[in-house]
Write a protein that holds these residues in place. Structure first.
Motif, mmCIF file in Angstrom:
data_model
loop_
_atom_site.group_PDB
_atom_site.id
_atom_site.type_symbol
_atom_site.label_atom_id
_atom_site.label_comp_id
_atom_site.label_asym_id
_atom_site.label_seq_id
_atom_site.Cartn_x
_atom_site.Cartn_y
_atom_site.Cartn_z
ATOM 1 N N ASN A 11 -58.689 -54.479 -27.158
ATOM 2 C CA ASN A 11 -59.788 -53.536 -26.940
ATOM 3 C C ASN A 11 -59.676 -52.961 -25.535
ATOM 4 O O ASN A 11 -60.555 -53.128 -24.696
ATOM 5 N N LYS A 12 -58.564 -52.281 -25.278
ATOM 6 C CA LYS A 12 -58.281 -51.800 -23.930
ATOM 7 C C LYS A 12 -58.185 -50.282 -23.841
ATOM 8 O O LYS A 12 -57.505 -49.742 -22.973
ATOM 9 N N ILE A 13 -58.850 -49.582 -24.753
ATOM 10 C CA ILE A 13 -58.848 -48.123 -24.660
ATOM 11 C C ILE A 13 -59.572 -47.708 -23.384
ATOM 12 O O ILE A 13 -60.688 -48.160 -23.108
ATOM 13 N N LYS A 14 -58.936 -46.833 -22.619
ATOM 14 C CA LYS A 14 -59.499 -46.421 -21.333
ATOM 15 C C LYS A 14 -60.429 -45.223 -21.481
ATOM 16 O O LYS A 14 -61.532 -45.211 -20.942
ATOM 17 N N GLU A 15 -59.968 -44.207 -22.188
ATOM 18 C CA GLU A 15 -60.763 -42.989 -22.359
ATOM 19 C C GLU A 15 -61.585 -43.103 -23.646
ATOM 20 O O GLU A 15 -61.294 -42.462 -24.657
ATOM 21 N N VAL A 16 -62.630 -43.924 -23.592
ATOM 22 C CA VAL A 16 -63.412 -44.214 -24.793
ATOM 23 C C VAL A 16 -64.104 -42.966 -25.328
ATOM 24 O O VAL A 16 -64.156 -42.740 -26.541
ATOM 25 N N LYS A 17 -64.632 -42.129 -24.434
ATOM 26 C CA LYS A 17 -65.345 -40.934 -24.902
ATOM 27 C C LYS A 17 -64.414 -39.996 -25.665
ATOM 28 O O LYS A 17 -64.785 -39.452 -26.714
ATOM 29 N N ASN A 18 -63.202 -39.781 -25.153
ATOM 30 C CA ASN A 18 -62.233 -38.941 -25.868
ATOM 31 C C ASN A 18 -61.947 -39.510 -27.256
ATOM 32 O O ASN A 18 -61.842 -38.775 -28.243
ATOM 33 N N TYR A 19 -61.813 -40.820 -27.303
ATOM 34 C CA TYR A 19 -61.520 -41.509 -28.563
ATOM 35 C C TYR A 19 -62.665 -41.333 -29.556
ATOM 36 O O TYR A 19 -62.450 -40.986 -30.723
ATOM 37 N N ILE A 20 -63.896 -41.529 -29.092
ATOM 38 C CA ILE A 20 -65.060 -41.384 -29.975
ATOM 39 C C ILE A 20 -65.208 -39.935 -30.429
ATOM 40 O O ILE A 20 -65.488 -39.662 -31.607
ATOM 41 N N ASP A 21 -64.996 -38.998 -29.517
ATOM 42 C CA ASP A 21 -65.078 -37.579 -29.886
ATOM 43 C C ASP A 21 -64.041 -37.234 -30.953
ATOM 44 O O ASP A 21 -64.319 -36.465 -31.883
ATOM 45 N N PHE A 22 -62.849 -37.808 -30.802
ATOM 46 C CA PHE A 22 -61.797 -37.534 -31.779
ATOM 47 C C PHE A 22 -62.178 -38.086 -33.149
ATOM 48 O O PHE A 22 -62.062 -37.386 -34.169
ATOM 49 N N LEU A 23 -62.637 -39.327 -33.201
ATOM 50 C CA LEU A 23 -63.033 -39.912 -34.485
ATOM 51 C C LEU A 23 -64.201 -39.141 -35.094
ATOM 52 O O LEU A 23 -64.273 -38.981 -36.320
#
Length: 657
Positions: free
Chosen positions: A77-89
């Motif tokens: 659970n080491k994703i750094k850019e969490v907001k980018n990841y959530i926006d993508f999903l």
């Protein structure tokens, strides 16, 4: 009425994290190593995007609506850019693109509180609610609900070791595995499916990996779940079959060509393989040499050069290079994993520079010499004027950089090796099967179809008859799913030992009992490249158009009772049914139209052949055929007639119906 064709989406985005891989390359990850073969079988091309460093830029350049689905698979659970990841999903969900979440979510860390509102909203859109509380006491767990397909290759009994609390709240999604946690108000829903929309499998419930020997097994049935969430009604480019017969190809790495054989100490291993295998079976074989081993200016002799010339003169031998000095690591600065694998323990700490199998005095690895000059040596010194090298077979770790692959492609050569695919008694799982290829920049490195005898003999330490177990691999990859072709892949040093040669003969003898379509390795590479390039358009219901498929000449339809309508179809030369799948055989035209029907056809068609059929024409109760046979020709027609002929090209072959 105008027809509005729609392209069948075949590209699947895979989010991966470089924090989880030793080589900081996606090919070291679980999806590529253990899962991709199933997605390939289902017709998908996987496009890997690193979640921390590539996702933001990738999202700006690509439209997610053009993709068949998105897969996330994380161990940590080491994703750094969490907001980018959530926006993508979120954009994936908004565009109704199927989403598969396996393993960890990637954001259950210090970002969980920081981004709680966004994470809760994302989960809500997936009909999920989660506290992400982790439990690792098996005494607290009890299986409440377990549906079919959650224990495909390995049971969960006595292996409930860890559970994270998450709950399904949606009416359309269905929980397939639910675990009660003592003290928790609600159970943990660890496997959830929403057809054509969403699939979730918690870490430990998707794939099991033995911590002692690293052998893995599927827990879930990937064929069922991936088919359900992505859909399984579309045609699939198939690399395993050609004109109804299973593709078989044979290739030899050059190592050990000059070794003295224990079978007859007056002969080399190369001589034994040529006389006992190549001439005995006369099958289309791609044979390579390591040029520094053959060249009399280095480790070879005039005898080894003459023997190579004799071998390459055979018309059923395709010529390949296995490089100049056989790099074991293709990196100029090998990583820790390669150093441990290929450097003697006594020299590990002081080792510097490339790692080569053949220590040529004063030579440092040079990609141009390994590729271009090795091919030039073969062409100029070992071949007649009407024959040229066709293939470069990678050596060692088979992880060449893009610059080396580019040299091969610019030479117009096919390139092959890597993957080490196996499914047998020791590695008894579909997770042991490799992907079709490795993407390196703009190029494809096509993997072999099966592991070689070096793997089966514990790196040539014995048992030396261990290669016999590859037959189990061939059987397991034919039924219930024909997921791989047959590939007998070995080295010349198999001619050293009595038991290794006996195993090799047994493998050949078994393969010849099967309905095969023998190809040269370069032809198999073209088939795989056809898989990558093929475009499928749905014209209307049961009408599909295939273009850009190259030598890939089989389109598969799973779980259908329909068959081709030969009067309405174009460039369709035959079909057959296996494992409840319809295999449709294509000719060599640039465009194919497949029209399926529930009516039995009265047309005569090709059901099986051991050749490449380019064209079939039926006129006045006669069939005219054009194509190529790498072995003595055999064609089986649907009316029971069998056509036989010699190997080679055939044009306007006439058959009375």
């Amino acid at each position: 009425m105008a027809l509005h064709a729609s392209e069948v989406k075949r590209d699947l985005v895979v989010l991966w994290s470089s924090t989880e891989t030793l080589g900081k390359e996606y090919t070291y990850g679980t999806v590529h190593r253990n899962m991709e073969s199933v997605f390939n079988y289902l017709g998908y091309r996987l496009k890997y995007v690193e979640v921390n460093y590539e996702l933001s830029a990738w999202s700006k350049k690509n439209q997610i609506k053009n993709y068949a689905g998105v897969l996330t698979f994380f161990f940590d659970n080491k994703i750094k850019e969490v907001k980018n990841y959530i926006d993508f999903l979120s954009s994936v969900i908004e565009n109704n693109i199927p989403l598969l979440v396996m393993g960890e979510w990637g954001f259950v860390n210090e970002n969980l509180r920081k981004n709680k509102a966004e994470i809760d909203q994302l989960l809500k859109r997936l009909s999920l609610k989660a506290e992400f509380t982790e439990y690792d006491n098996p005494l607290l767990f009890k299986v409440l609900k377990k549906l079919d397909h959650v224990e495909f290759e390995r049971k969960i009994k006595n292996e409930l070791l860890r559970v994270v609390t998450i709950n399904n709240t949606g009416p359309s999604s269905r929980v397939h595995l639910s675990i009660e946690v003592k003290g928790e108000e609600k159970p943990a829903d660890v496997i959830i499916l929403d057809d054509r929309k969403f699939f979730y499998a918690q870490r430990g419930f998707e794939i099991f990996e033995n911590p002692y020997n690293k052998v893995s097994n599927w827990r879930i049935d990937p064929f069922y779940y991936f088919g359900k969430v992505l859909g399984n009604e579309n045609p699939i480019p198939d690399v395993t079959t050609l004109n109804g017969n299973r593709i078989a190809f044979f290739h030899i790495d050059g190592d050990g060509f000059i070794n003295t054989s224990e079978i007859d100490r007056t002969k080399t291993s190369g001589e034994i393989i040529i006389s006992e295998i190549l001439k005995r079976y006369s099958l289309p074989t791609t044979a390579s040499v390591v040029t520094s081993e053959i060249d009399s200016n280095f480790f070879g002799t005039k005898k080894s050069e003459n023997l190579a010339r004799e071998m390459f003169r055979n018309p059923f031998i395709e010529v390949a290079s296995h490089t100049f000095a056989h790099p074991l690591s293709w990196s100029m600065v090998p990583d820790e994993q390669d150093i441990k694998a290929y450097v003697d323990d006594r020299n590990i700490k002081k080792h510097k520079g490339p790692i080569l199998a053949y220590k040529v005095s004063g030579y440092q690895m040079d990609y141009y010499k390994e590729v271009v000059e090795s091919v030039e040596y073969i062409n100029q010194n070992l071949l007649s004027k009407n024959k040229k090298t066709q293939v470069l077979q990678w050596s060692g770790n088979c992880r060449p950089p893009e610059i080396a692959i580019e040299l091969v492609e610019k030479q117009g050569l096919a390139q092959l090796n890597g993957g080490d695919s196996r499914f047998d008694k020791t590695f008894n799982s579909y997770t042991g099967l490799s992907a079709l290829y490795r993407q390196v920049g703009q190029y494809l490195q096509v993997y072999s179809g099966a592991a070689n005898e070096n793997i089966y003999t514990n790196l040539w330490q014995g048992p030396f008859n261990g290669f016999i177990n590859v037959i189990d691999n061939f059987k397991n990859t034919d039924s219930p799913y024909r997921i791989k072709p047959i590939n007998i892949y070995y080295h010349f040093y198999s001619g050293e030992k009595v038991s290794s040669l006996a195993a090799l003969k047994s493998i050949y003898d078994w393969v010849l009992t099967q309905e095969i379509n023998p190809l040269f390795a370069s032809e198999y590479v073209q088939v795989v490249k056809g898989f990558e390039s093929a475009r499928i358009d749905k014209i209307k219901k049961n009408h599909f158009r295939i273009t850009n498929n190259g030598l890939l000449r089989t389109i598969r339809f799973d779980k259908t009772i329909l068959t081709p309508d030969y009067n309405l179809s174009k460039n369709v030369v035959g079909h057959f049914v296996k494992n409840n799948s319809l295999y449709v055989s294509l000719g060599d035209l640039d465009q194919t139209d497949i029209v399926l029907s529930n009516q039995n056809t009265s047309n005569v068609y090709i059901s099986h052949s051991n050749s490449i059929i380019d064209k079939v024409l039926i006129k006045n109760n006669e069939m005219f055929l054009r194509g190529k046979a790498n072995v003595p020709l055999e064609i089986k027609l649907s009316n029971g007639k069998i056509i036989k002929g010699s190997r080679g090209n055939f044009r306007d072959l006439k058959v009375a119906l």
